[in-house]
Design an enzyme around this catalytic site. Structure first.
Site, short mmCIF file in Angstrom:
data_model
loop_
_atom_site.label_atom_id
_atom_site.label_comp_id
_atom_site.label_asym_id
_atom_site.label_seq_id
_atom_site.Cartn_x
_atom_site.Cartn_y
_atom_site.Cartn_z
N CYS A 129 36.11 44.39 -12.62
CA CYS A 129 34.84 43.81 -13.06
C CYS A 129 34.35 44.43 -14.37
O CYS A 129 33.44 43.91 -14.99
CB CYS A 129 33.78 43.98 -11.98
SG CYS A 129 33.42 45.68 -11.55
N GLY A 149 34.86 39.54 -1.47
CA GLY A 149 34.26 40.83 -1.17
C GLY A 149 32.88 41.00 -1.76
O GLY A 149 31.99 41.60 -1.14
N THR A 150 32.66 40.48 -2.96
CA THR A 150 31.34 40.64 -3.60
C THR A 150 30.25 39.96 -2.79
O THR A 150 29.19 40.54 -2.54
CB THR A 150 31.38 40.07 -5.04
OG1 THR A 150 32.23 40.90 -5.84
CG2 THR A 150 29.99 40.05 -5.65
N THR A 180 29.61 24.14 3.04
CA THR A 180 30.84 23.70 3.68
C THR A 180 31.93 24.73 3.50
O THR A 180 32.19 25.17 2.38
CB THR A 180 31.29 22.35 3.09
OG1 THR A 180 30.25 21.38 3.27
CG2 THR A 180 32.57 21.86 3.75
N ASN A 202 38.56 51.83 -5.05
CA ASN A 202 39.41 50.91 -5.81
C ASN A 202 39.96 51.50 -7.10
O ASN A 202 40.86 50.92 -7.70
CB ASN A 202 38.63 49.63 -6.13
CG ASN A 202 37.32 49.92 -6.85
OD1 ASN A 202 36.46 50.61 -6.32
ND2 ASN A 202 37.15 49.38 -8.05
N GLN A 236 39.89 47.34 -0.34
CA GLN A 236 41.17 47.94 -0.75
C GLN A 236 42.00 48.44 0.41
O GLN A 236 43.23 48.56 0.30
CB GLN A 236 40.92 49.09 -1.74
CG GLN A 236 40.42 48.65 -3.11
CD GLN A 236 41.44 47.85 -3.89
OE1 GLN A 236 42.64 47.91 -3.63
NE2 GLN A 236 40.97 47.10 -4.88
N SER A 282 38.29 41.12 1.43
CA SER A 282 38.62 40.08 0.46
C SER A 282 40.06 39.64 0.61
O SER A 282 40.95 40.45 0.88
CB SER A 282 38.37 40.59 -0.97
OG SER A 282 38.65 39.59 -1.91
N HIS A 308 42.10 38.11 -1.82
CA HIS A 308 43.04 38.16 -2.95
C HIS A 308 43.62 39.55 -3.19
O HIS A 308 44.45 39.73 -4.09
CB HIS A 308 42.40 37.60 -4.22
CG HIS A 308 41.38 38.50 -4.86
ND1 HIS A 308 41.65 39.19 -6.03
CD2 HIS A 308 40.12 38.79 -4.54
CE1 HIS A 308 40.57 39.87 -6.39
NE2 HIS A 308 39.63 39.65 -5.50
#
Length: 380
Positions: free
Chosen positions: A325, A71-72, A237, A151, A179, A199, A201
């Site tokens: 974070c 996401g970042t 890649t 979030n 989220q 994202s 994860h």
């Protein structure tokens, strides 16, 4: 009771089926998707399948999906990439004070490069005021970036209304949907968003994978230079194993979306009821309605949040003071600071966020432990 993980807004455990797909790729499909030989073509086919699966989840075209490391990176590519590619049209960007740091710090970087940023306030429930957004638009506004779901407190913004406003004013609209993805439907054919960050994860997929949806025809300057992967929008890649695992996690999440939503909402309800039964003094941060079901952020008067989280951990409970974070930081939550004038609110609030393996019994156990901890450490 064994350890309880209640920090799913920070990250989630990888689903066993997603992990199996990744292992299969790493062992049996190690080719470079850009290579023209048999091994490369096989890898390309699997990458294309993953892209198609993920595109389908938001009703996008596969060529509108740019794989990223999460996401970042997706937020950075959307905001900086769009600003750089469209600076001849204007230099003004609108965001909010409660965005994830991946957006806020990116906007601050653009400010240092000469762009003008408006940081909109929010009300006590975390909602952007639509009239204030309209008033912030100028002739130089080229981009609005407002997150879909917060979030820390779970507030879900009215992005359909925001997207319509942006379209009416010929302004690009980016939303961080990290989220909400997998819980709140987002159809890019029905909602005129320009870019969407996602994202892996957060939905029981692997870390190091994400995507940016980029509407066809959108000018974007890549900030990674190298090869011509991702249609020249993101060099490097591709991480095939992560992309395949992400696609599998997304497939499962969307199959279970409604049941997960209702289950998380039920868990949050049981948790709050248990806190009341234990006579724990608390207030909920965030809206009563229009919020994500898995995030419950509570204000516990007179606690010191760092000490409280340590005591929770000693009781086998993993929770958070806010976004991952800023873990370990003594800085108060910027989200709660924007929502409430009282600095004590941000310094004495804890975020609990639930996942598919949590149980009602765990909610009761957590409430009981919170009562015990507060009796030991509460300061007046």
């Amino acid at each position: 009771m064994k350890n309880i993980y209640a920090d799913h807004a920070a990250t989630t455990p990888v689903h066993p089926e997603a992990a199996k797909v990744m292992m299969d790729v790493m062992q049996d499909n190690f080719g470079n998707p850009s290579s023209i030989h048999t091994f490369g073509r096989k890898a390309r086919q699997q990458l294309d399948r993953a892209r198609e699966q993920l595109a389908h989840t938001i009703d996008a075209s596969p060529d509108e999906i740019v794989f990223t490391s999460g996401g970042t990176e997706a937020d950075n590519l959307a905001i900086i990439g769009y600003a750089e590619a469209n600076k001849e049209r204007g230099n003004h960007i609108i965001t909010t004070k409660i965005e994830h740091h991946a957006v806020l710090h990116t906007c601050e970087k653009l400010e240092r490069l000469g762009f003008k940023i408006t940081y909109l306030p929010v009300n006590k429930e975390g909602f952007v005021q639509f009239e204030e957004l309209k008033e912030a638009i100028t002739d130089d506004t080229i981009l609005i970036t407002i997150m879909h779901g917060n979030n820390e407190v779970g507030t879900v913004q009215p992005i359909s209304q925001i997207a319509d406003l942006a379209t009416e004013n010929n302004i690009a609209f980016h939303t961080d949907a990290v989220q909400t993805y997998g819980l709140v439907p987002l159809n890019v054919e029905k909602i005129p968003v320009t870019m969407v960050s996602v994202s892996s994860h957060k939905i029981n997929g692997p870390k190091g994978a994400g995507f940016l949806y980029v509407k066809k025809g959108t000018k974007l300057t890549p900030f990674l230079t190298g090869g011509e992967q991702e249609k020249k929008r993101r060099a490097g890649t591709e991480n095939l194993a992560a992309a395949a695992g992400f696609a599998k996690a997304a497939e499962i999440a969307f199959e279970e979306r409604e049941s997960r939503f209702n289950f998380y909402k039920s868990l949050s309800g049981h948790f709050l009821e248990a806190l009341q039964s234990e006579e724990v003094p608390f207030e909920v941060n965030g809206p009563a309605a229009g919020k994500l079901p898995h995030i419950t952020n509570i204000f516990l008067p007179n606690i010191q949040v760092e000490s409280f989280l340590v005591h929770l951990d000693l009781s086998g409970i993993a929770a958070s003071s806010g976004s991952a974070c800023t873990a370990g930081s003594v800085e108060p939550s910027h989200v709660l600071s924007a929502m409430f004038a009282d600095p004590k609110r941000a310094a004495s609030s804890v975020r609990f966020s639930f996942g598919k393996d949590n149980t009602v019994d765990q909610m009761k156990y957590m409430a009981a432990e919170i009562r015990k901890i507060m009796a030991r450490i509460t300061t007046v």
